[in-house]
Design a protein around this motif. Structure first.
Motif, PDB file in Angstrom:
ATOM      1  N   SER A  43      -2.540  14.154  62.593  1.00  0.00           N
ATOM      2  CA  SER A  43      -2.745  13.016  61.674  1.00  0.00           C
ATOM      3  C   SER A  43      -3.400  11.820  62.366  1.00  0.00           C
ATOM      4  O   SER A  43      -3.432  10.724  61.804  1.00  0.00           O
ATOM      5  CB  SER A  43      -1.434  12.611  61.000  1.00  0.00           C
ATOM      6  OG  SER A  43      -0.435  12.358  61.936  1.00  0.00           O
ATOM      7  N   ALA A  46      -5.827  10.577  59.872  1.00  0.00           N
ATOM      8  CA  ALA A  46      -5.449  10.772  58.463  1.00  0.00           C
ATOM      9  C   ALA A  46      -5.902   9.600  57.594  1.00  0.00           C
ATOM     10  O   ALA A  46      -5.953   8.463  58.054  1.00  0.00           O
ATOM     11  CB  ALA A  46      -3.932  10.935  58.352  1.00  0.00           C
ATOM     12  N   ALA A  47      -6.227   9.892  56.333  1.00  0.00           N
ATOM     13  CA  ALA A  47      -6.648   8.842  55.402  1.00  0.00           C
ATOM     14  C   ALA A  47      -5.524   7.839  55.185  1.00  0.00           C
ATOM     15  O   ALA A  47      -5.735   6.638  55.139  1.00  0.00           O
ATOM     16  CB  ALA A  47      -7.060   9.471  54.074  1.00  0.00           C
ATOM     17  N   SER A  48      -4.323   8.341  55.033  1.00  0.00           N
ATOM     18  CA  SER A  48      -3.144   7.467  54.925  1.00  0.00           C
ATOM     19  C   SER A  48      -1.917   8.317  55.231  1.00  0.00           C
ATOM     20  O   SER A  48      -2.013   9.536  55.342  1.00  0.00           O
ATOM     21  CB  SER A  48      -3.032   6.845  53.532  1.00  0.00           C
ATOM     22  OG  SER A  48      -2.620   7.819  52.586  1.00  0.00           O
ATOM     23  N   GLY A  49      -0.782   7.671  55.367  1.00  0.00           N
ATOM     24  CA  GLY A  49       0.460   8.409  55.591  1.00  0.00           C
ATOM     25  C   GLY A  49       0.503   9.145  56.915  1.00  0.00           C
ATOM     26  O   GLY A  49       1.149  10.193  57.040  1.00  0.00           O
ATOM     27  N   ALA A  50      -0.159   8.595  57.932  1.00  0.00           N
ATOM     28  CA  ALA A  50      -0.177   9.257  59.240  1.00  0.00           C
ATOM     29  C   ALA A  50       1.240   9.363  59.815  1.00  0.00           C
ATOM     30  O   ALA A  50       1.585  10.370  60.434  1.00  0.00           O
ATOM     31  CB  ALA A  50      -1.093   8.493  60.194  1.00  0.00           C
ATOM     32  N   PRO A  52       4.439   9.646  58.324  1.00  0.00           N
ATOM     33  CA  PRO A  52       5.240  10.769  57.820  1.00  0.00           C
ATOM     34  C   PRO A  52       4.666  12.129  58.242  1.00  0.00           C
ATOM     35  O   PRO A  52       5.429  13.059  58.543  1.00  0.00           O
ATOM     36  CB  PRO A  52       5.173  10.616  56.298  1.00  0.00           C
ATOM     37  CG  PRO A  52       4.878   9.165  56.079  1.00  0.00           C
ATOM     38  CD  PRO A  52       4.066   8.708  57.248  1.00  0.00           C
ATOM     39  N   ALA A  53       3.340  12.241  58.285  1.00  0.00           N
ATOM     40  CA  ALA A  53       2.733  13.526  58.674  1.00  0.00           C
ATOM     41  C   ALA A  53       3.012  13.809  60.145  1.00  0.00           C
ATOM     42  O   ALA A  53       3.260  14.958  60.531  1.00  0.00           O
ATOM     43  CB  ALA A  53       1.229  13.503  58.406  1.00  0.00           C
ATOM     44  N   ALA A  55       5.623  12.752  61.745  1.00  0.00           N
ATOM     45  CA  ALA A  55       7.051  13.107  61.799  1.00  0.00           C
ATOM     46  C   ALA A  55       7.238  14.585  61.454  1.00  0.00           C
ATOM     47  O   ALA A  55       8.025  15.295  62.084  1.00  0.00           O
ATOM     48  CB  ALA A  55       7.849  12.232  60.832  1.00  0.00           C
ATOM     49  N   ARG A  56       6.482  15.041  60.461  1.00  0.00           N
ATOM     50  CA  ARG A  56       6.545  16.458  60.080  1.00  0.00           C
ATOM     51  C   ARG A  56       6.110  17.334  61.256  1.00  0.00           C
ATOM     52  O   ARG A  56       6.719  18.349  61.552  1.00  0.00           O
ATOM     53  CB  ARG A  56       5.641  16.712  58.874  1.00  0.00           C
ATOM     54  CG  ARG A  56       5.578  18.185  58.453  1.00  0.00           C
ATOM     55  CD  ARG A  56       4.708  18.357  57.221  1.00  0.00           C
ATOM     56  NE  ARG A  56       3.360  17.872  57.480  1.00  0.00           N
ATOM     57  CZ  ARG A  56       2.508  17.459  56.524  1.00  0.00           C
ATOM     58  NH1 ARG A  56       2.870  17.488  55.263  1.00  0.00           N
ATOM     59  NH2 ARG A  56       1.316  17.022  56.841  1.00  0.00           N
ATOM     60  N   SER A  59       8.722  17.438  64.022  1.00  0.00           N
ATOM     61  CA  SER A  59       9.959  18.102  63.596  1.00  0.00           C
ATOM     62  C   SER A  59       9.846  19.622  63.705  1.00  0.00           C
ATOM     63  O   SER A  59      10.853  20.324  63.776  1.00  0.00           O
ATOM     64  CB  SER A  59      10.327  17.694  62.168  1.00  0.00           C
ATOM     65  OG  SER A  59       9.497  18.371  61.246  1.00  0.00           O
ATOM     66  N   ASN A  74       7.400   3.918  56.580  1.00  0.00           N
ATOM     67  CA  ASN A  74       7.311   5.274  56.040  1.00  0.00           C
ATOM     68  C   ASN A  74       7.657   6.308  57.101  1.00  0.00           C
ATOM     69  O   ASN A  74       8.366   7.288  56.835  1.00  0.00           O
ATOM     70  CB  ASN A  74       5.905   5.544  55.497  1.00  0.00           C
ATOM     71  CG  ASN A  74       5.606   4.759  54.226  1.00  0.00           C
ATOM     72  OD1 ASN A  74       6.513   4.187  53.611  1.00  0.00           O
ATOM     73  ND2 ASN A  74       4.346   4.722  53.832  1.00  0.00           N
ATOM     74  N   GLN A  77      11.367   6.367  57.728  1.00  0.00           N
ATOM     75  CA  GLN A  77      12.080   7.085  56.666  1.00  0.00           C
ATOM     76  C   GLN A  77      12.014   8.595  56.901  1.00  0.00           C
ATOM     77  O   GLN A  77      13.004   9.310  56.746  1.00  0.00           O
ATOM     78  CB  GLN A  77      11.448   6.720  55.322  1.00  0.00           C
ATOM     79  CG  GLN A  77      12.267   7.118  54.113  1.00  0.00           C
ATOM     80  CD  GLN A  77      11.479   6.917  52.825  1.00  0.00           C
ATOM     81  OE1 GLN A  77      10.579   6.072  52.754  1.00  0.00           O
ATOM     82  NE2 GLN A  77      11.804   7.690  51.802  1.00  0.00           N
ATOM     83  N   ALA A  78      10.821   9.063  57.291  1.00  0.00           N
ATOM     84  CA  ALA A  78      10.637  10.499  57.527  1.00  0.00           C
ATOM     85  C   ALA A  78      11.419  10.955  58.759  1.00  0.00           C
ATOM     86  O   ALA A  78      12.029  12.028  58.756  1.00  0.00           O
ATOM     87  CB  ALA A  78       9.148  10.801  57.699  1.00  0.00           C
ATOM     88  N   ALA A  81      15.054  11.207  57.989  1.00  0.00           N
ATOM     89  CA  ALA A  81      15.367  12.368  57.148  1.00  0.00           C
ATOM     90  C   ALA A  81      15.621  13.618  57.980  1.00  0.00           C
ATOM     91  O   ALA A  81      16.397  14.487  57.587  1.00  0.00           O
ATOM     92  CB  ALA A  81      14.231  12.616  56.156  1.00  0.00           C
TER      93      ALA A  81
ATOM     94  N   LEU B  90       9.693  14.131  50.863  1.00  0.00           N
ATOM     95  CA  LEU B  90       9.619  12.673  50.776  1.00  0.00           C
ATOM     96  C   LEU B  90       8.396  12.272  49.967  1.00  0.00           C
ATOM     97  O   LEU B  90       7.307  12.795  50.188  1.00  0.00           O
ATOM     98  CB  LEU B  90       9.520  12.062  52.177  1.00  0.00           C
ATOM     99  CG  LEU B  90      10.645  12.425  53.148  1.00  0.00           C
ATOM    100  CD1 LEU B  90      10.340  11.888  54.527  1.00  0.00           C
ATOM    101  CD2 LEU B  90      11.971  11.885  52.654  1.00  0.00           C
ATOM    102  N   LEU B  95       1.345   5.400  48.505  1.00  0.00           N
ATOM    103  CA  LEU B  95       0.206   6.144  49.049  1.00  0.00           C
ATOM    104  C   LEU B  95      -0.420   7.063  48.005  1.00  0.00           C
ATOM    105  O   LEU B  95      -1.496   7.613  48.210  1.00  0.00           O
ATOM    106  CB  LEU B  95       0.648   6.988  50.252  1.00  0.00           C
ATOM    107  CG  LEU B  95       1.348   6.255  51.410  1.00  0.00           C
ATOM    108  CD1 LEU B  95       1.678   7.233  52.526  1.00  0.00           C
ATOM    109  CD2 LEU B  95       0.466   5.137  51.941  1.00  0.00           C
TER     110      LEU B  95
END
Lengths: 106, 279
Positions: A43, A46-50, A52-53, A55-56, A59, A74, A77-78, A81, B90, B95
């Motif tokens: 990520s 990444a365009a956005s949400g780098a 959480p991605a 974190a995935r 994990s 964000n 939060q990830a 989780a 999530l 976004l």
């Protein structure tokens, strides 16, 4: 215990990267053996949400602790989780120093 | 006829032009304020609003009784607005672009949607001017869907005047793309000139008929004038810098109320545009 460190290069002597979601590499260190694996962060661009991605991504490697400069809401939060402990403020260190500092404080 | 008022640089006088053109035409006019991040045409047109609607965009809601955490929703999402991490899904509403990818791709049909309000549409009138604007909620970053919602109210049997957002990015393209004519407002300063060139590139790429209006035409330098001559771009109108116009603007008073003789200039502008569209 597996510790993920955000890094600018793919080695133990690389500089840490203060960004989490958009770091170049994760160096995942096994604190028992000091063996490590290197993962390119998918990520990074990444365009956005780098966050959480990213974190995935970590994990998938059974990481328990993340050492980085800072994480956004964000990403936090990830990471919460999946129960990854976040330790921030590793600016200016190498990957090896960041891991050693962390282990010393435990 | 659809006329959009746009500009590369902000603060050149888009709204000034749009409102004065609308007020000069008086009849059979529809004013669409598509600058939804900071609409201000209503301050000058002073419409009476008789309808207000909430505008929402669908975001995914996951049914965890059906979800098997296969991760396909996350794979298709270009914006990481939905992320499957182990036994967690999530959703990050801020976004989400409401593309529908995740709920269409889900093999378990585990994703339904709910609307998240991103802004409001307000519809009103003043004399012969039908006035519609969108107001994006503070903190929202995606304006094109709300701009589309404003434009869904477009009535092509009227003279439609679109007040576009500034710049040359997606919201502007969304606002102006079906226009019969685009008026690019600029000022003869280095910033105005630079951003005008970007705006010209944009309208040429979309293939729209356009012309330039130079506001505060007597300040700065001649670079904009020379450029328009060189590029064969019509200069439709020039408005000189006038402190009284600025003072009136700051009180919400349009030029045509301050100087009624300007009405004829704006009517001539309209006729000029009409001719150019016809040709």
């Amino acid at each position: 215990m597996k510790i993920a460190v955000t890094a600018k290069g793919g080695s133990l002597s690389a500089q840490t990267d203060e960004r989490f979601g958009r770091c170049k590499y994760f160096v995942i260190v096994d604190s028992d053996t000091m063996g490590f694996t290197i993962i390119e962060n998918p990520s990074f661009g990444a365009a956005s949400g780098a966050g959480p991605a990213a974190a995935r991504e970590i994990s998938k490697h059974s990481v328990e602790v993340l050492l980085t400069g800072n994480v956004g809401v964000n990403a936090q939060q990830a990471l919460d989780a999946v129960g990854v402990k976040v330790v921030t403020g590793i600016g200016g260190l190498t990957v090896k120093e960041a891991v050693e500092n962390y282990l010393k404080q435990q | 006829m659809i006329i959009s008022i746009a500009s590369g640089k902000g603060g050149t006088g888009k709204t000034t032009l749009a409102i004065n053109l609308a007020l000069s035409l008086e009849k059979n006019v529809q004013y669409l304020d598509c600058d939804v991040e900071e609409p201000n045409g209503h301050i000058f047109v002073k419409p009476t609003f008789d309808e207000k609607k909430s505008f929402g965009m669908p975001i995914p809601v996951v049914d965890f009784d059906k979800c098997d955490y296969c991760g396909k929703c996350g794979e298709i999402c270009e914006y990481n607005a939905i992320v499957v991490i182990k036994q967690n899904v999530l959703v990050f509403p801020d976004l989400c672009h409401s593309c529908a990818g995740c709920w269409l791709v889900c093999p378990q049909k585990a994703i339904s949607t709910k609307d998240k309000e991103v802004g409001q549409l307000e519809l009103g009138n003043r004399n012969g001017i039908e006035f519609i604007h969108g107001k994006l909620n503070v903190g929202e970053s995606l304006s094109p869907p709300l701009i589309r919602a404003v434009k869904e109210k477009m009535d092509p049997t009227k003279t439609v005047i679109i007040d576009s957002p500034p710049g040359t990015s997606c919201p502007v393209i969304e606002a102006i793309k079906e226009s019969d004519f685009v008026v690019l407002v600029t000022e003869p300063t280095p910033f105005g000139f630079n951003d005008l060139k970007l705006a010209v590139e944009m309208v040429r790429k979309i293939g729209l008929n356009f012309g330039v209006i130079i506001n505060r035409a007597d300040v700065g330098n001649r670079d904009v004038h020379d450029y328009c001559t060189r590029e064969n771009i019509p200069i439709l109108m020039e408005i000189n810098n006038d402190r009284k116009i600025a003072e009136a603007y700051s009180r919400g008073v349009p030029i045509v109320e301050l100087y009624p003789e300007y009405r004829d200039k704006f009517l001539a502008l309209y006729q000029d545009i009409e001719r150019r569209v016809g040709a």
